[in-house]
Scaffold this motif. Structure first.
Motif, short mmCIF file in Angstrom:
data_model
loop_
_atom_site.label_atom_id
_atom_site.label_comp_id
_atom_site.label_asym_id
_atom_site.label_seq_id
_atom_site.Cartn_x
_atom_site.Cartn_y
_atom_site.Cartn_z
N ASN A 1 0.82 -1.22 0.00
CA ASN A 1 0.00 0.00 0.00
C ASN A 1 0.85 1.27 0.00
O ASN A 1 0.52 2.26 0.62
N ARG B 1 -6.16 -8.89 -1.94
CA ARG B 1 -6.18 -7.83 -0.93
C ARG B 1 -7.36 -8.01 0.02
O ARG B 1 -7.28 -7.71 1.21
N HIS C 1 -6.59 -10.52 2.74
CA HIS C 1 -5.28 -10.26 3.34
C HIS C 1 -5.26 -10.56 4.84
O HIS C 1 -4.29 -11.11 5.37
N SER C 2 -6.32 -10.22 5.55
CA SER C 2 -6.30 -10.33 7.02
C SER C 2 -6.34 -11.77 7.53
O SER C 2 -6.04 -12.01 8.70
N VAL C 3 -6.70 -12.75 6.68
CA VAL C 3 -6.73 -14.14 7.15
C VAL C 3 -5.48 -14.90 6.73
O VAL C 3 -5.34 -16.08 7.03
N SER D 1 -2.12 -16.01 7.37
CA SER D 1 -1.19 -16.08 8.51
C SER D 1 -0.77 -17.52 8.73
O SER D 1 -1.41 -18.46 8.25
N HIS E 1 1.51 -12.05 -3.17
CA HIS E 1 0.69 -11.48 -2.11
C HIS E 1 0.91 -12.23 -0.79
O HIS E 1 0.99 -11.62 0.28
N ASN F 1 2.88 -10.72 2.96
CA ASN F 1 2.15 -10.59 4.22
C ASN F 1 3.04 -10.98 5.39
O ASN F 1 3.52 -12.11 5.48
N ALA G 1 2.39 -11.76 8.32
CA ALA G 1 1.82 -12.80 9.18
C ALA G 1 2.04 -14.20 8.63
O ALA G 1 1.79 -15.19 9.33
N LEU H 1 -14.66 -9.22 6.25
CA LEU H 1 -13.30 -8.92 6.69
C LEU H 1 -12.98 -7.44 6.58
O LEU H 1 -11.91 -7.01 7.00
N LEU H 2 -13.90 -6.67 6.03
CA LEU H 2 -13.65 -5.25 5.79
C LEU H 2 -14.51 -4.38 6.67
O LEU H 2 -15.68 -4.67 6.90
N GLU H 3 -13.95 -3.31 7.16
CA GLU H 3 -14.75 -2.32 7.85
C GLU H 3 -15.60 -1.53 6.86
O GLU H 3 -16.74 -1.19 7.12
#
Length: 436
Positions: A184, A236, A239-241, A243, A259, A263, A265, A399-401
């Motif tokens: 980013n 993207r 992305h948060s999962v 790890s 990608h 990451n 994580a 997973l997104l705000e």
């Protein structure tokens, strides 16, 4: 050579494709001038994208069935017809002269008069305003097999089917990203001059058709990788999962692998592909982009050498019909029947089975294709879930705000799906979690 090399190689390679099913991945090295290389790309891709329309216009001006012509004569007529219909900057006299000369070069001089007559007939009709391409049925106007168009009408409705077919014939160019885009970061200063900003994703750039960047040394040493924005957006999105210990099945040539490696994580990434040549390509791309090398393993994805429940996340980027990429790969339109189009469905099923077996409890199984076909997407996942009740769909939008940028691509079933439109190709992604 008495004809332009771009036209010669266009006919030669289309003839190879017709006879052998071979499609060149690179422009012929014997076309030295950049303007001729651009012409070759425009002609070769244009004929593939419009072959049904071209054949329809040619047939209307023949006194014999088209299939009785030698393949090379048909291709020469397609070339001339495409130029007259779509290449306004090329003088018509040059189109007719070179088409007739090509008949001699390819050793069918007895067909010169036929080539000349058909193209002059078309030239006269164009001058008289007798040709209205928009009056052709959708499958002819956009040169898609009628059975394929009818399937999309049934699955997506007539309006979406039409917009998809139209979008498939509008190729803006190749999309690529900088390695820094995964972090980013502002990377506008690292892009080459002959690229344009992507209209949907500011991190992406578009190389216009015929750009020399991919063939030059600048790309070989630059921090760039080719990937459609649909795939980039999905990676993207999840992305948060990403790890822990990760298995990347069907990893080559590496777009999604990049990608995963970016990451922080991701503790360990294991990249698997079944072909040595594809794994070498992945390794070369990783080295070029200066990524830390994951564990590379050439193995059959149907029979993985791992114990059950080994990985926190398994990515199955499955082989498929690739109908979402027709814009870039118009030869997919040449598939003759549904059975051939869906030949990878059983392979996908086996890959999902293998991936599920090595996914930990509370771990994630990610499935993706570049297909528009429900049998390879929604129906494939539905069947898998029926047979594997331990897994459930995790809507990636959760997973997104802020879901706003993705809202148009999040389906009611909880999947990510893009359909061909300006700036983006077709893609399907599902995020599953093993909950028990």
């Amino acid at each position: 050579m008495s004809v332009n090399p771009a036209r010669f190689w266009c006919v030669k390679n289309l003839l190879n494709l017709q006879k052998q099913g071979w499609l060149p991945e690179e422009l012929p090295p014997s076309i030295p001038k950049s303007e001729d290389r651009r012409l070759y790309s425009a002609l070769f891709q244009g004929i593939l994208r419009n072959s049904i329309l071209l054949d329809t216009e040619i047939t209307a001006r023949l006194s014999q069935p088209l299939h009785k012509l030698p393949d090379v004569v048909r291709i020469i007529l397609q070339l001339g017809t495409f130029e007259l219909l779509f290449m306004e900057k090329i003088p018509e006299r040059a189109t007719l002269f070179e088409a007739v000369e090509l008949a001699g070069v390819f050793k069918v001089p007895h067909k010169k008069n036929l080539v000349n007559a058909v193209l002059r007939n078309l030239q006269r009709d164009l001058a008289a305003g007798k040709i209205a391409l928009e009056t052709h049925p959708l499958e002819v106007r956009t040169s898609h097999p009628a059975w394929m168009v009818e399937r999309w009408r049934q699955f997506y409705g007539p309006e979406l089917a039409e917009s998809m077919c139209v979008a498939n014939n509008q190729y803006e160019g190749m999309t690529f990203f900088s390695k820094n885009s995964l972090e980013n970061k502002n990377n506008s200063d690292v892009f080459p001059d002959d690229s344009m900003p992507h209209p949907l994703v500011p991190e992406g750039r578009i190389l216009t058709q015929g750009s020399s960047l991919l063939q030059g040394e600048a790309f070989q040493h630059g921090p760039w990788f080719v990937q459609d924005v649909s795939s980039w957006l999905f990676m993207r999105l999840i992305h948060s999962v990403v790890s822990g210990k990760i298995l990347d099945m069907c990893a080559a040539p590496g777009g999604k692998t990049f990608h995963l490696l970016e990451n922080p994580a991701a503790v360990q990434v294991v990249s698997v592909d079944s072909a040595h040549a594809r794994m070498r390509l992945l390794a070369e791309n990783l080295t070029r982009l200066s990524f830390k090398m994951p564990l590379l393993l050439t193995a059959d994805g149907h029979n993985l050498p791992f114990t059950d429940q080994t990985f926190d996340l398994v990515l199955v980027d499955a082989p498929c019909s690739s109908t979402g990429t027709i814009r870039k790969n118009p030869d997919i339109k040449r598939v003759a029947k549904l059975q051939d189009l869906l030949r990878q469905v059983s392979v996908q099923r086996k890959l999902l089975e293998s991936g599920a077996a090595v996914t930990k409890i509370n771990g994630f199984l990610v499935y993706s294709t570049c297909s528009l076909e429900p049998e390879e997407n929604q129906r494939q996942i539905s069947r898998f879930l029926q047979q594997h009740p331990a897994f459930q769909v995790v809507p990636p939008g959760k997973l997104l705000e802020d879901q706003t940028p993705y809202q148009a691509w999040l389906t009611e079933e909880g999947f990510f799906q893009t359909l061909p439109e300006a700036g983006i190709m077709g893609f399907f992604g599902a995020l599953l979690q093993r909950v028990s």
